[in-house]
Structures are given as C-alpha cells and as structure tokens.
Motif scaffolding. Structure first.
Motif, PDB file in Angstrom:
ATOM      1  N   THR A   9     -27.204  49.619 -25.675  1.00 26.70           N
ATOM      2  CA  THR A   9     -28.071  50.628 -25.447  1.00 26.70           C
ATOM      3  C   THR A   9     -29.043  51.080 -26.364  1.00 26.70           C
ATOM      4  O   THR A   9     -28.799  50.662 -27.546  1.00 26.70           O
ATOM      5  N   GLN A  38     -30.082  50.266 -16.792  1.00 26.53           N
ATOM      6  CA  GLN A  38     -30.069  51.639 -16.395  1.00 26.53           C
ATOM      7  C   GLN A  38     -30.756  52.380 -17.472  1.00 26.53           C
ATOM      8  O   GLN A  38     -30.621  52.481 -18.585  1.00 26.53           O
ATOM      9  N   THR A  39     -32.045  52.746 -16.792  1.00 27.21           N
ATOM     10  CA  THR A  39     -32.916  53.679 -17.514  1.00 27.21           C
ATOM     11  C   THR A  39     -32.660  55.409 -17.355  1.00 27.21           C
ATOM     12  O   THR A  39     -32.474  55.674 -16.294  1.00 27.21           O
ATOM     13  N   THR A  40     -32.488  55.969 -18.383  1.00 24.87           N
ATOM     14  CA  THR A  40     -32.256  57.304 -18.173  1.00 24.87           C
ATOM     15  C   THR A  40     -33.237  58.154 -18.913  1.00 24.87           C
ATOM     16  O   THR A  40     -33.592  58.031 -19.969  1.00 24.87           O
ATOM     17  N   LYS A  44     -32.166  61.902 -15.524  1.00 24.46           N
ATOM     18  CA  LYS A  44     -32.129  60.976 -14.153  1.00 24.46           C
ATOM     19  C   LYS A  44     -31.979  59.809 -14.722  1.00 24.46           C
ATOM     20  O   LYS A  44     -32.728  59.127 -15.551  1.00 24.46           O
ATOM     21  N   THR A  45     -30.878  58.791 -13.951  1.00 25.11           N
ATOM     22  CA  THR A  45     -30.683  57.492 -14.354  1.00 25.11           C
ATOM     23  C   THR A  45     -31.165  56.628 -13.070  1.00 25.11           C
ATOM     24  O   THR A  45     -30.842  57.070 -11.908  1.00 25.11           O
TER      25      THR A  45
END
Length: 194
Positions: A9, A38-40, A44-45
């Motif tokens: 991460t 996974q981009t947050t 919003k992810t």
C-alpha cells in the motif's frame, strides 16, 4: 511489472494549484502476470486488475456511479531489465469511455520517455535513490459519433495538447514523486504500508 509496481500500500499527496488531495493505492499480486490495484480517493475505492503483456499493461475499469465503462490499454512501464540511465521508449495509451446516453468517447496519447539519471529524492515517506524518468505526452480526444460542438470549440485544444513530466521510480517501491514541467501538478509518496 511487480518491480516498479510492487505489492503493498502506498499513500500519495497530490497537488494542483491550491487544491490538495490524498490517494491510496493498494496492489495485490494475482496469478500469472496480473495485479489487483485498488485506488482510493475522496472516499471512493476503484478496484482494477492490470495484466502485464509484451506491449505494456492492460485493464478494464468497472462501471462507476455514472455507468461509464472505461477500457485502458497502456504501455508506460518498460521491462525491469531495461531500467537504467539512458534507456528511452515510446508508449501509447488508449482509453475508451462508454457512458449510457452519451456513447463512446476515445482518448489516445503517445508518450516519449527517457530514464535521465539516478538521483536522490526526498519526499514525506523518506529519502530514496531513484531513477528519474522525463516524459512528454501528446493527447488527442474524439467525441461519440454524431456529437457536435459549438462553432469554434475544439475539444483537442481544450483538453488535448502536450504535457511534460518528471517521475522518480525506486525498484521495489514504485513511483515516489511526479511533477509537471509547468508546476501545475505534483504527487509525492507520503507513506508505504504492507
């Protein structure tokens, strides 16, 4: 791919003028040459599975709140064996957005990149010995068939054109910093996690 987009991460601080935001990217290896990313951002992810191919990375981004499907074909990171000062490459990026009620909009870009040199770079996550990659990207956009813009309005003049950036990459860490040549955008690594 996993050498310069490794598992783990990473948290980035992005800035554009006075606007600042935080983005977190969590990369998890899947079978074969695939990586779940996974981009947050702004709460919003978005999960995306990237697949490494001989020509670069490919992904299909699931439809979001607006129902738009985005397909991405990008070849922007070279094979890890080529990461050394002086190496240059051309890449292309094709994005197709298909939105309900609007139709398909296409964006294509061509990027010329060169690993300029190895240098130390300090960001909130620490000081790294990184490879600096200078890139110039040309973009072109096209609207759905039958769409007409008002007279005198040129989509490519408004949203296309050329941009020049520098990005610093560290093997086993990934990208630690990116800046635009005109100073309008920056992104720095603030935290590394597992």
């Amino acid at each position: 791919m996993q050498t310069y987009l490794p598992a783990g991460t990473r948290t980035y601080q992005m800035g554009s003028g006075a606007d600042k935001s935080t983005m977190t990217i969590k990369a998890t290896p899947l079978s074969g040459d695939r990586m779940n990313v996974q981009t947050t951002m702004n709460g919003k992810t978005t999960p995306v599975v990237w697949t490494c191919t001989a020509s670069g990375m490919k992904a299909s981004i699931p439809a979001g709140d607006g129902g738009a499907q985005v397909n991405v074909d990008a070849g922007f990171l070279p094979d890890a064996r080529n990461w050394k000062a002086g190496y240059s490459w051309n890449s292309s990026n094709k994005v197709n957005v298909n939105a309900p009620g609007v139709g398909a909009m296409n964006m294509t870009s061509t990027t010329v990149s060169k690993i300029v040199k190895q240098e130390k770079v300090t960001v909130p996550a620490g000081t790294f010995t990184a490879l600096r990659v200078d890139s110039t990207t040309s973009m072109k956009m096209s609207l759905p068939a039958g769409t007409k813009l008002p007279p005198g309005m040129d989509l490519n003049q408004m949203m296309g054109g050329k941009t020049t950036t520098s990005a610093w990459y560290v093997q086993g860490v990934g990208m630690v910093k990116t800046t635009s040549a005109d100073g309008s955008f920056s992104m720095v690594l603030t935290k590394i996690g597992k």
